[in-house]
Design a protein around this motif. Structure first.
Motif, PDB file in Angstrom:
ATOM      1  N   PRO A 291      -9.410 -38.226  44.395  1.00  0.00           N
ATOM      2  CA  PRO A 291      -8.782 -37.729  43.161  1.00  0.00           C
ATOM      3  C   PRO A 291      -9.807 -36.918  42.364  1.00  0.00           C
ATOM      4  O   PRO A 291     -10.906 -36.633  42.845  1.00  0.00           O
ATOM      5  N   ARG A 292      -9.475 -36.579  41.151  1.00  0.00           N
ATOM      6  CA  ARG A 292     -10.348 -35.740  40.321  1.00  0.00           C
ATOM      7  C   ARG A 292     -11.484 -36.577  39.725  1.00  0.00           C
ATOM      8  O   ARG A 292     -11.532 -36.835  38.521  1.00  0.00           O
ATOM      9  N   VAL A 293     -12.407 -37.024  40.556  1.00  0.00           N
ATOM     10  CA  VAL A 293     -13.560 -37.803  40.102  1.00  0.00           C
ATOM     11  C   VAL A 293     -14.813 -36.943  40.271  1.00  0.00           C
ATOM     12  O   VAL A 293     -14.873 -36.092  41.161  1.00  0.00           O
ATOM     13  N   PRO A 294     -15.839 -37.140  39.440  1.00  0.00           N
ATOM     14  CA  PRO A 294     -17.043 -36.314  39.535  1.00  0.00           C
ATOM     15  C   PRO A 294     -17.670 -36.299  40.914  1.00  0.00           C
ATOM     16  O   PRO A 294     -18.237 -35.282  41.331  1.00  0.00           O
ATOM     17  N   GLU A 295     -17.558 -37.418  41.629  1.00  0.00           N
ATOM     18  CA  GLU A 295     -18.185 -37.493  42.949  1.00  0.00           C
ATOM     19  C   GLU A 295     -17.644 -36.444  43.919  1.00  0.00           C
ATOM     20  O   GLU A 295     -18.340 -36.034  44.847  1.00  0.00           O
ATOM     21  N   TRP A 296     -16.403 -36.013  43.707  1.00  0.00           N
ATOM     22  CA  TRP A 296     -15.852 -34.966  44.578  1.00  0.00           C
ATOM     23  C   TRP A 296     -16.714 -33.712  44.481  1.00  0.00           C
ATOM     24  O   TRP A 296     -17.075 -33.116  45.494  1.00  0.00           O
ATOM     25  N   TRP A 297     -17.056 -33.311  43.271  1.00  0.00           N
ATOM     26  CA  TRP A 297     -17.846 -32.098  43.079  1.00  0.00           C
ATOM     27  C   TRP A 297     -19.276 -32.279  43.610  1.00  0.00           C
ATOM     28  O   TRP A 297     -19.828 -31.364  44.209  1.00  0.00           O
ATOM     29  N   PHE A 298     -19.856 -33.458  43.418  1.00  0.00           N
ATOM     30  CA  PHE A 298     -21.216 -33.681  43.906  1.00  0.00           C
ATOM     31  C   PHE A 298     -21.265 -33.613  45.428  1.00  0.00           C
ATOM     32  O   PHE A 298     -22.163 -32.997  46.012  1.00  0.00           O
ATOM     33  N   LEU A 299     -20.295 -34.251  46.080  1.00  0.00           N
ATOM     34  CA  LEU A 299     -20.278 -34.261  47.542  1.00  0.00           C
ATOM     35  C   LEU A 299     -19.958 -32.887  48.112  1.00  0.00           C
ATOM     36  O   LEU A 299     -20.538 -32.481  49.123  1.00  0.00           O
ATOM     37  N   VAL A 300     -19.031 -32.165  47.480  1.00  0.00           N
ATOM     38  CA  VAL A 300     -18.707 -30.820  47.956  1.00  0.00           C
ATOM     39  C   VAL A 300     -19.933 -29.913  47.865  1.00  0.00           C
ATOM     40  O   VAL A 300     -20.270 -29.195  48.819  1.00  0.00           O
ATOM     41  N   LEU A 301     -20.626 -29.953  46.738  1.00  0.00           N
ATOM     42  CA  LEU A 301     -21.839 -29.145  46.614  1.00  0.00           C
ATOM     43  C   LEU A 301     -22.920 -29.618  47.580  1.00  0.00           C
ATOM     44  O   LEU A 301     -23.698 -28.806  48.092  1.00  0.00           O
ATOM     45  N   GLY A 302     -22.964 -30.924  47.855  1.00  0.00           N
ATOM     46  CA  GLY A 302     -23.898 -31.433  48.851  1.00  0.00           C
ATOM     47  C   GLY A 302     -23.588 -30.900  50.238  1.00  0.00           C
ATOM     48  O   GLY A 302     -24.497 -30.528  50.997  1.00  0.00           O
ATOM     49  N   CYS A 303     -22.301 -30.849  50.581  1.00  0.00           N
ATOM     50  CA  CYS A 303     -21.897 -30.263  51.862  1.00  0.00           C
ATOM     51  C   CYS A 303     -22.328 -28.800  51.940  1.00  0.00           C
ATOM     52  O   CYS A 303     -22.866 -28.345  52.958  1.00  0.00           O
ATOM     53  N   ILE A 304     -22.092 -28.055  50.864  1.00  0.00           N
ATOM     54  CA  ILE A 304     -22.440 -26.631  50.865  1.00  0.00           C
ATOM     55  C   ILE A 304     -23.937 -26.461  51.075  1.00  0.00           C
ATOM     56  O   ILE A 304     -24.377 -25.624  51.877  1.00  0.00           O
ATOM     57  N   ARG A 305     -24.747 -27.242  50.373  1.00  0.00           N
ATOM     58  CA  ARG A 305     -26.203 -27.144  50.518  1.00  0.00           C
ATOM     59  C   ARG A 305     -26.641 -27.372  51.961  1.00  0.00           C
ATOM     60  O   ARG A 305     -27.496 -26.652  52.490  1.00  0.00           O
ATOM     61  N   ALA A 306     -26.044 -28.365  52.569  1.00  0.00           N
ATOM     62  CA  ALA A 306     -26.471 -28.760  53.908  1.00  0.00           C
ATOM     63  C   ALA A 306     -25.786 -27.974  55.015  1.00  0.00           C
ATOM     64  O   ALA A 306     -26.094 -28.175  56.191  1.00  0.00           O
ATOM     65  N   GLY A 307     -24.839 -27.104  54.652  1.00  0.00           N
ATOM     66  CA  GLY A 307     -24.129 -26.331  55.662  1.00  0.00           C
ATOM     67  C   GLY A 307     -23.059 -27.122  56.378  1.00  0.00           C
ATOM     68  O   GLY A 307     -22.590 -26.721  57.447  1.00  0.00           O
ATOM     69  N   ILE A 308     -22.654 -28.259  55.804  1.00  0.00           N
ATOM     70  CA  ILE A 308     -21.569 -29.067  56.366  1.00  0.00           C
ATOM     71  C   ILE A 308     -20.244 -28.467  55.916  1.00  0.00           C
ATOM     72  O   ILE A 308     -20.057 -28.135  54.744  1.00  0.00           O
ATOM     73  N   VAL A 309     -19.303 -28.285  56.814  1.00  0.00           N
ATOM     74  CA  VAL A 309     -18.022 -27.641  56.512  1.00  0.00           C
ATOM     75  C   VAL A 309     -17.078 -28.683  55.913  1.00  0.00           C
ATOM     76  O   VAL A 309     -16.684 -29.631  56.585  1.00  0.00           O
ATOM     77  N   PHE A 310     -16.740 -28.521  54.642  1.00  0.00           N
ATOM     78  CA  PHE A 310     -15.854 -29.507  54.014  1.00  0.00           C
ATOM     79  C   PHE A 310     -14.404 -29.062  54.106  1.00  0.00           C
ATOM     80  O   PHE A 310     -14.106 -27.865  54.106  1.00  0.00           O
ATOM     81  N   MET A 311     -13.514 -30.036  54.183  1.00  0.00           N
ATOM     82  CA  MET A 311     -12.080 -29.795  54.379  1.00  0.00           C
ATOM     83  C   MET A 311     -11.301 -30.631  53.369  1.00  0.00           C
ATOM     84  O   MET A 311     -11.074 -31.818  53.587  1.00  0.00           O
TER      85      MET A 311
END
Length: 544
Positions: A91-111
């Motif tokens: 849901p709309r929790v802050p952790e969503w944004w932290f993990l998405v940006l973490g994926c982007i940094r590491a080159g992990i493809v988020f879905m």
């Protein structure tokens, strides 16, 4: 994009003329955009979060950088590597944004996926994408019952306590000195995969690159949302929708604006939401038509909306009467925008354009958008055709790279030098585009072509109609007859007399041949997870 590019709010013609896509070899939204804001404005607000219970949290760009650094190291520590695919459902929790940006940094493809998905929906996505990881919230664990045997998934992450095989994620701020160094991502590296809303058939996989969304949404944030660093922007969207990327991630942060998020889990409450706009002093606001229709039914004079300076809508065309009601109450014109999961905003009623009620605007800077025929040729002004984006000789940055593992879909969306969106429109002599409907939604009746939106908009002007969906039903005599499914507003009761009244009303409101020969009153309409009406599902129930 050059910093000197004029804003569309200043001069649309100049922005179109002078715009040039930058095409760097490497690009990463987290390092090139978030970290830049953190360096230049470390204490500026980046994320203002609140929920229905009254809880509130505020994160600066420096904190956003540090927490996403921690998320990237956390994910890498679980064995996830560049190019691995991670399905994220929260849901709309802050952790969503932290993990998405973490994926982007590491080159992990988020879905991204919406919490409204069922176990069947989730299994399809995991198997079709060959996901390696699942990232979710403790409140969504039940969605994964019966799918933890999905082949290929090796990493299961939850924000709360959960039994094996789940690993708990707790967000922390990681200083730069402790950060794991990740190699820079190339502009053409995969960034994310979205599953289309599926108005027909099973969802297709839409893949975007680091540049096509991370860089391309500069168009959305700067030109259509008209954002500046001191803005407080709120987009009403679930984290699973592409609109979230437009207005709750890449769009606002590309311009350094504060992303205002309201986390609600039940049905949309327009009264509560208006109070959020007032309390958070939101300056720019985007909502889908379904929300706008509910908002304008409220007492808009009872809330202080004076902080608002710019309001927009996207997802489906917005009925003119809704725009008029909002403008009367606030003085603001709701400016529409058009794009797809496959694109950034490609057509918009940009701030410097003279508003035209019912039009979706003009092509975005950086895009050549045409209305074409079956031969791939642009049609004359005033003629209906397919909305298409020119991809030759140079492909725009903000356009997806293609549908994964779907040659048929890629072939059907390509026509000569154009990417064909699947939507129909008319362009007028001044260059404004007017939406007609999805190619498969357009109704052919008695020799006329009728877009369902035209009839739905006319119906909505009647006080008894809360919402409607219009389709064509096979008819041996006239090809197709127009049928409307109607949800009534409180205080009105379905009856043959009301059906006749609505038919007569449409005849007076628009061209008589567009009136619905059939009206069926219903309690709800079938919709995709992103809120779009599934007219194909309604058509499937019809027989000659």
């Amino acid at each position: 994009m050059p910093a000197s590019s004029p804003r569309a709010s200043v001069d649309y013609a100049s922005a179109r003329r002078d715009f040039r896509w930058e095409r760097p070899e490497h690009f990463n939204f987290a390092t090139d955009v978030i970290d830049r804001h953190a360096a230049e404005r470390p204490q500026a607000p980046a994320l203002q979060w609140s929920d229905e219970s009254g809880r509130s949290q505020r994160f600066t760009f420096q904190e956003l950088k540090e927490r996403s650094l921690h998320a990237a190291r956390f994910l890498a520590g679980l064995g996830l590597k560049r190019g691995d695919r991670a399905f994220i459902l929260m849901p709309r929790v802050p952790e969503w944004w932290f993990l998405v940006l973490g994926c982007i940094r590491a080159g992990i493809v988020f879905m991204p996926g919406t919490p409204m998905l069922t176990a069947k929906d989730i299994r399809y996505r995991l198997e079709a994408s060959r996901a390696k990881a699942v990232l979710t919230d403790a409140s969504c664990l039940d969605r994964f019952e019966g799918v933890r045997d999905a082949p290929g998934v090796t990493t299961w992450v939850s924000t709360g306590d959960a039994p094996a095989p789940w690993t708990r994620y707790v967000s922390e701020a990681l200083p730069q000195a402790q950060a794991t160094a990740f190699p820079p991502t190339r502009a053409e590296d995969a960034l994310l995969i979205y599953f289309t809303s599926g108005t027909t058939g099973m969802p297709k996989m839409v893949q975007h690159t680091q540049a096509s969304y991370g860089q391309g949404h500069l168009i959305t944030g700067r030109y259509w949302l008209d954002l500046k660093p001191d803005d407080r922007h709120l987009t009403l969207s679930d984290t699973g929708w592409a609109k979230c990327a437009w207005g709750k991630l890449f769009g606002p942060w590309s311009e350094g604006a504060c992303n205002v998020v309201y986390d609600f889990r039940g049905r949309f409450d327009p009264v509560a939401f208006l109070k959020v706009l007032e309390r958070e002093r939101v300056t720019t606001f985007c909502a889908p038509p379904t929300a706008w229709r509910a908002l304008v039914l409220q007492d808009l004079k009872a809330v202080d909306l004076s902080s608002l300076r710019h309001t927009v809508s996207a997802g489906e065309p917005l009925n003119p009467e809704v725009i008029e009601t909002w403008k009367e109450a606030t003085g603001l014109f709701i400016r529409e925008g058009y794009g797809q999961t496959e694109t950034v905003v490609i057509v918009g009623m940009f701030p410097s354009l003279e508003p035209r009620m019912g039009s979706m605007g003009k092509p975005s800077p950086g895009f050549t958008v045409g209305v074409i025929n079956a031969q791939g040729e642009e049609v004359a002004d005033g003629q209906e055709g397919d909305i298409a984006v020119r991809v030759k000789p140079e492909r725009p940055v903000g356009l997806f790279q293609g549908y994964l593992n779907d040659d048929a879909a890629n072939a059907s969306s390509s026509r000569g030098d154009w990417y064909v969106t699947g939507d129909r429109a008319v362009r007028d002599a001044d260059g404004y585009l007017w939406f007609v409907g999805r190619s498969d939604d357009v109704i052919k009746t008695s020799g006329y072509r009728v877009g369902p939106f035209e009839v739905e908009s006319a119906l909505l002007e009647h006080p008894a109609v809360a919402e409607s969906a219009v389709i064509g039903v096979p008819d041996d005599k006239i090809g197709q007859r127009i049928k409307a499914y109607v949800l009534l507003t409180p205080g009105h009761t379905a009856s043959p007399a009301l059906a006749q009244e609505l038919q007569d009303f449409v005849k007076r409101t628009t061209a008589p041949y567009k009136y619905p020969r059939e009206i069926e009153f219903v309690a709800e309409l079938p919709k995709t997870v992103s809120g779009k009406i599934r007219r194909a599902e309604l058509r499937a129930t019809q027989k000659k």
